[in-house]
Design a protein around this motif. Structure first.
Motif, PDB file in Angstrom:
ATOM      1  N   GLY A  37      69.620  24.644  30.690  1.00 33.62           N
ATOM      2  CA  GLY A  37      69.522  26.133  30.313  1.00 33.62           C
ATOM      3  C   GLY A  37      69.325  27.071  31.512  1.00 33.62           C
ATOM      4  O   GLY A  37      68.513  28.073  31.181  1.00 33.62           O
ATOM      5  N   LYS A  38      70.006  27.046  32.521  1.00 26.56           N
ATOM      6  CA  LYS A  38      69.700  27.852  33.770  1.00 26.56           C
ATOM      7  C   LYS A  38      71.069  28.435  34.134  1.00 26.56           C
ATOM      8  O   LYS A  38      72.046  27.796  33.940  1.00 26.56           O
ATOM      9  CB  LYS A  38      69.085  27.424  35.017  1.00 26.56           C
ATOM     10  CG  LYS A  38      67.801  26.687  34.590  1.00 26.56           C
ATOM     11  CD  LYS A  38      66.686  27.838  34.515  1.00 26.56           C
ATOM     12  CE  LYS A  38      65.256  27.210  34.337  1.00 26.56           C
ATOM     13  NZ  LYS A  38      64.174  28.262  33.963  1.00 26.56           N
ATOM     14  N   PRO A  39      71.091  29.872  34.463  1.00 26.79           N
ATOM     15  CA  PRO A  39      72.558  30.422  34.907  1.00 26.79           C
ATOM     16  C   PRO A  39      72.962  29.500  35.939  1.00 26.79           C
ATOM     17  O   PRO A  39      72.046  29.001  36.896  1.00 26.79           O
ATOM     18  CB  PRO A  39      72.296  31.952  35.149  1.00 26.79           C
ATOM     19  CG  PRO A  39      70.696  31.843  35.340  1.00 26.79           C
ATOM     20  CD  PRO A  39      70.224  30.868  34.822  1.00 26.79           C
ATOM     21  N   GLY A  49      77.282  31.504  33.617  1.00 30.99           N
ATOM     22  CA  GLY A  49      76.894  31.847  34.946  1.00 30.99           C
ATOM     23  C   GLY A  49      78.176  32.636  35.421  1.00 30.99           C
ATOM     24  O   GLY A  49      78.737  33.539  34.758  1.00 30.99           O
ATOM     25  N   ILE A  50      78.259  32.609  37.131  1.00 34.10           N
ATOM     26  CA  ILE A  50      79.133  33.563  37.720  1.00 34.10           C
ATOM     27  C   ILE A  50      79.876  32.337  38.513  1.00 34.10           C
ATOM     28  O   ILE A  50      79.296  31.691  39.275  1.00 34.10           O
ATOM     29  CB  ILE A  50      78.387  34.250  38.640  1.00 34.10           C
ATOM     30  CG1 ILE A  50      77.401  35.389  38.027  1.00 34.10           C
ATOM     31  CG2 ILE A  50      79.503  35.002  39.538  1.00 34.10           C
ATOM     32  CD1 ILE A  50      76.720  36.213  38.671  1.00 34.10           C
ATOM     33  N   GLN A  76      69.400  40.255  40.524  1.00 31.82           N
ATOM     34  CA  GLN A  76      69.111  41.842  39.763  1.00 31.82           C
ATOM     35  C   GLN A  76      69.481  41.683  38.264  1.00 31.82           C
ATOM     36  O   GLN A  76      69.238  42.723  37.717  1.00 31.82           O
ATOM     37  CB  GLN A  76      70.071  42.602  40.489  1.00 31.82           C
ATOM     38  CG  GLN A  76      69.580  42.688  41.839  1.00 31.82           C
ATOM     39  CD  GLN A  76      70.601  43.459  42.721  1.00 31.82           C
ATOM     40  OE1 GLN A  76      71.809  43.851  42.362  1.00 31.82           O
ATOM     41  NE2 GLN A  76      70.417  43.753  44.108  1.00 31.82           N
ATOM     42  N   THR A  77      69.922  40.687  37.509  1.00 30.36           N
ATOM     43  CA  THR A  77      69.997  40.680  36.086  1.00 30.36           C
ATOM     44  C   THR A  77      68.970  40.410  35.429  1.00 30.36           C
ATOM     45  O   THR A  77      67.805  39.799  35.865  1.00 30.36           O
ATOM     46  CB  THR A  77      71.054  39.348  35.620  1.00 30.36           C
ATOM     47  OG1 THR A  77      72.490  39.647  36.516  1.00 30.36           O
ATOM     48  CG2 THR A  77      71.245  39.305  34.315  1.00 30.36           C
ATOM     49  N   PHE A  78      68.778  41.183  34.411  1.00 26.23           N
ATOM     50  CA  PHE A  78      67.737  41.197  33.395  1.00 26.23           C
ATOM     51  C   PHE A  78      67.316  39.562  33.100  1.00 26.23           C
ATOM     52  O   PHE A  78      68.091  39.082  32.909  1.00 26.23           O
ATOM     53  CB  PHE A  78      67.526  41.972  32.160  1.00 26.23           C
ATOM     54  CG  PHE A  78      67.589  43.496  32.473  1.00 26.23           C
ATOM     55  CD1 PHE A  78      66.535  44.206  33.046  1.00 26.23           C
ATOM     56  CD2 PHE A  78      68.704  44.281  32.207  1.00 26.23           C
ATOM     57  CE1 PHE A  78      66.209  45.301  33.134  1.00 26.23           C
ATOM     58  CE2 PHE A  78      68.826  45.506  32.523  1.00 26.23           C
ATOM     59  CZ  PHE A  78      67.368  46.273  32.764  1.00 26.23           C
ATOM     60  N   PRO A  79      65.936  39.215  33.316  1.00 28.95           N
ATOM     61  CA  PRO A  79      65.580  37.900  32.926  1.00 28.95           C
ATOM     62  C   PRO A  79      66.036  37.367  31.325  1.00 28.95           C
ATOM     63  O   PRO A  79      66.534  36.320  31.154  1.00 28.95           O
ATOM     64  CB  PRO A  79      64.093  37.778  32.598  1.00 28.95           C
ATOM     65  CG  PRO A  79      63.911  39.139  33.865  1.00 28.95           C
ATOM     66  CD  PRO A  79      64.972  40.014  33.498  1.00 28.95           C
ATOM     67  N   THR A  80      66.399  38.403  30.376  1.00 28.88           N
ATOM     68  CA  THR A  80      66.654  37.937  29.012  1.00 28.88           C
ATOM     69  C   THR A  80      68.157  37.768  28.980  1.00 28.88           C
ATOM     70  O   THR A  80      68.589  36.697  28.517  1.00 28.88           O
ATOM     71  CB  THR A  80      66.537  39.250  28.018  1.00 28.88           C
ATOM     72  OG1 THR A  80      67.096  40.476  28.719  1.00 28.88           O
ATOM     73  CG2 THR A  80      65.150  39.431  27.711  1.00 28.88           C
ATOM     74  N   ASP A 138      68.604  34.581  30.629  1.00 22.89           N
ATOM     75  CA  ASP A 138      68.114  33.245  29.623  1.00 22.89           C
ATOM     76  C   ASP A 138      69.478  32.941  28.580  1.00 22.89           C
ATOM     77  O   ASP A 138      69.472  32.102  28.386  1.00 22.89           O
ATOM     78  CB  ASP A 138      66.853  33.723  28.833  1.00 22.89           C
ATOM     79  CG  ASP A 138      65.692  33.353  29.622  1.00 22.89           C
ATOM     80  OD1 ASP A 138      65.721  33.048  30.797  1.00 22.89           O
ATOM     81  OD2 ASP A 138      64.769  34.220  29.126  1.00 22.89           O
ATOM     82  N   ALA A 139      69.874  34.156  28.412  1.00 22.39           N
ATOM     83  CA  ALA A 139      71.296  34.217  27.377  1.00 22.39           C
ATOM     84  C   ALA A 139      72.272  33.184  28.071  1.00 22.39           C
ATOM     85  O   ALA A 139      73.189  32.463  27.387  1.00 22.39           O
ATOM     86  CB  ALA A 139      71.573  35.459  26.903  1.00 22.39           C
ATOM     87  N   MET A 140      72.445  33.496  29.439  1.00 23.19           N
ATOM     88  CA  MET A 140      73.506  32.674  29.973  1.00 23.19           C
ATOM     89  C   MET A 140      73.254  31.127  29.874  1.00 23.19           C
ATOM     90  O   MET A 140      73.904  30.192  29.595  1.00 23.19           O
ATOM     91  CB  MET A 140      73.534  32.950  31.613  1.00 23.19           C
ATOM     92  CG  MET A 140      74.283  34.321  31.877  1.00 23.19           C
ATOM     93  SD  MET A 140      74.156  34.628  33.762  1.00 23.19           S
ATOM     94  CE  MET A 140      74.971  36.386  33.611  1.00 23.19           C
ATOM     95  N   GLY A 141      72.110  30.756  30.292  1.00 19.83           N
ATOM     96  CA  GLY A 141      71.564  29.578  30.030  1.00 19.83           C
ATOM     97  C   GLY A 141      71.755  28.846  28.722  1.00 19.83           C
ATOM     98  O   GLY A 141      72.040  27.624  28.764  1.00 19.83           O
ATOM     99  N   GLN A 142      71.420  29.638  27.791  1.00 19.34           N
ATOM    100  CA  GLN A 142      71.313  29.195  26.415  1.00 19.34           C
ATOM    101  C   GLN A 142      72.869  28.881  26.106  1.00 19.34           C
ATOM    102  O   GLN A 142      73.477  27.749  25.536  1.00 19.34           O
ATOM    103  CB  GLN A 142      70.972  30.130  25.574  1.00 19.34           C
ATOM    104  CG  GLN A 142      70.876  29.549  24.102  1.00 19.34           C
ATOM    105  CD  GLN A 142      70.122  28.399  23.867  1.00 19.34           C
ATOM    106  OE1 GLN A 142      68.928  28.243  24.395  1.00 19.34           O
ATOM    107  NE2 GLN A 142      70.609  27.276  23.138  1.00 19.34           N
ATOM    108  N   ARG A 143      73.821  29.522  26.420  1.00 20.84           N
ATOM    109  CA  ARG A 143      75.265  29.475  26.414  1.00 20.84           C
ATOM    110  C   ARG A 143      75.825  28.210  26.969  1.00 20.84           C
ATOM    111  O   ARG A 143      76.531  27.301  26.628  1.00 20.84           O
ATOM    112  CB  ARG A 143      76.158  30.546  26.767  1.00 20.84           C
ATOM    113  CG  ARG A 143      75.934  31.815  26.026  1.00 20.84           C
ATOM    114  CD  ARG A 143      77.040  33.043  26.402  1.00 20.84           C
ATOM    115  NE  ARG A 143      76.903  33.657  27.844  1.00 20.84           N
ATOM    116  CZ  ARG A 143      76.371  34.627  27.953  1.00 20.84           C
ATOM    117  NH1 ARG A 143      75.617  35.097  26.851  1.00 20.84           N
ATOM    118  NH2 ARG A 143      76.131  35.188  29.260  1.00 20.84           N
ATOM    119  N   GLY A 144      75.080  27.770  28.286  1.00 22.96           N
ATOM    120  CA  GLY A 144      75.596  26.681  28.790  1.00 22.96           C
ATOM    121  C   GLY A 144      75.048  25.547  28.054  1.00 22.96           C
ATOM    122  O   GLY A 144      75.585  24.473  28.077  1.00 22.96           O
TER     123      GLY A 144
END
Length: 398
Positions: free
Chosen positions: A314-316, A334-335, A354-358, A361-367
């Protein structure tokens, strides 16, 4: 050990099937060699019947590895009566190299069973394109004959690479034989009580977090193919002193990588950790890195276990890749940047910081959602059983 066959077999047993895995007693994939007698050793592991064939040790990819391969294949052929004494419905040839298709075919023919060829890597294309071996080398020519034989004789071909059919179609495989079943994750392993981090890792991570550092993690082998030299080159280009890169693992290039990073305060190397510790280690990071070298062979796709772990954490993810598929881009977790480009890797690290933590977190959840949907071994094993049923080898999964 090689975990994919083990995870598949464990699920098949739950569906009421009996599974035997025949493997080499020595392989570079295992942390410890199996103690086998002169010929073979039998062992029951979680309901799976393992048969270990005695084979010589080797290091690297030289002549001794080739001797190990031929020793295993010969052992399969010569001891097939002991290996396959009961009724058999399906025989799966599932090695990195295709040569075991010959004894697998002999066993299948003897028992009137269906034969499946499972593709891990595209051999001999991989040693040709990655290792620079000549197509006319006797070893390569032997492997090519085996791959051609597998494409023609197997009732089905299961590949971990989504676009391998493009190549295999040129070697005699018909389109309807091909089935894509990637690597996966054992979901309960991630929901179990996590193992504790070793003291060294715990202390280093705690100190970095206390200093407010943004942690980029890597966990896995330190080899040329893992493109860690590009990550270290990216670290030298980072201007933000609040970013730290933590590299956990071991491998043939680790000493050289340490020398390259000797003057960098933002790169820390840590020893490898046990498999059961990986979830808590990855959870301690802010983002994760996986990279590849630019190689033509990746046009047929990739299916790295490490990336599945990263996404399940669940991490970018920062993914330096040029391949026939890209789960990071597909899932939006992620990128993705071009391989062998430290400037863009550094830019991706800075962008994630520099991306907001929220949003991270959303990136991680998508993964994580993507892995749960596409890479759960329970689902993958059921899909494999459907392939077996389609060729008339076994019943549909229960």
């Amino acid at each position: 050990m090689e975990f994919r066959p083990y995870y598949m077999a464990r699920e098949w047993i739950k569906s009421g099937h009996q599974v035997t895995i025949v493997a080499s007693a020595f392989s570079h994939l295992r942390k410890e060699a199996v103690i086998a007698d002169r010929y073979l050793t039998e062992e029951l592991i979680d309901g799976i019947q393992y048969i270990w064939l005695s084979t010589p040790r080797y290091e690297g990819n030289g002549a001794r590895r080739a001797i190990n391969i031929f020793s295993f294949v010969a052992g399969l052929a010569l001891r097939q009566n002991r290996i396959a004494s009961d009724k058999i419905d399906i025989v799966i040839a599932s090695s990195t190299y295709p040569l075991d298709i010959i004894p697998a075919w002999l066993i299948a023919k003897r028992h009137n069973a269906k034969l499946i060829y499972e593709v891990h890597d595209l051999w001999p294309l991989s040693p040709i394109e990655l290792g620079g071996m000549s197509k006319l080398h006797p070893f390569i020519m032997t492997m090519q004959c085996a791959e051609d034989f597998a494409c023609r004789r197997a009732a089905a071909v299961v590949s971990m690479l989504p676009r391998a059919d493009i190549h295999l179609g040129t070697r005699g495989m018909t389109e309807e034989k091909f089935h894509y079943i990637p690597n996966g994750i054992v979901i309960p392993d991630w929901r179990a009580h996590p193992a504790a981090l070793p003291a060294q890792h715990r202390d280093v991570i705690a100190e970095q977090k206390q200093q407010g550092k943004f942690l980029i993690g890597y966990a896995g082998s330190h080899g040329t193919a893992n493109a860690l030299d590009d990550l270290i080159a990216a670290a030298s280009r980072l201007t933000d002193r609040q970013i730290t890169i933590l590299l956990t693992g071991q491998g043939p290039d680790k000493d050289l990588l340490k020398k390259k990073a000797a003057d960098l305060e933002n790169v820390i190397f840590l020893p490898p950790v046990a498999k059961e510790v990986i979830p808590v280690l990855l959870d301690s990071m802010d983002a994760l890195y996986i990279g590849w070298k630019r190689r033509p062979i990746y046009r047929f796709g990739i299916s790295p276990n490490k990336l599945m772990d990263y996404m399940m954490a669940g991490k970018p993810v920062i993914h330096a890749v040029e391949a026939g598929n890209d789960p990071v881009a597909d899932s939006g977790c992620g990128i993705s940047v071009p391989p062998e480009d430290p400037e863009q890797i550094a830019a991706a690290i800075t962008e994630l910081m520099q991306t907001f933590p929220t949003e991270r977190d959303a990136m991680g959840q998508r993964g994580r959602d993507y892995v749960l949907k596409h890479h759960d071994y329970k689902i993958l094993a059921a899909n494999f059983l459907k392939v077996m049923a389609a060729i008339g080898g076994t019943q549909q999964p229960q």
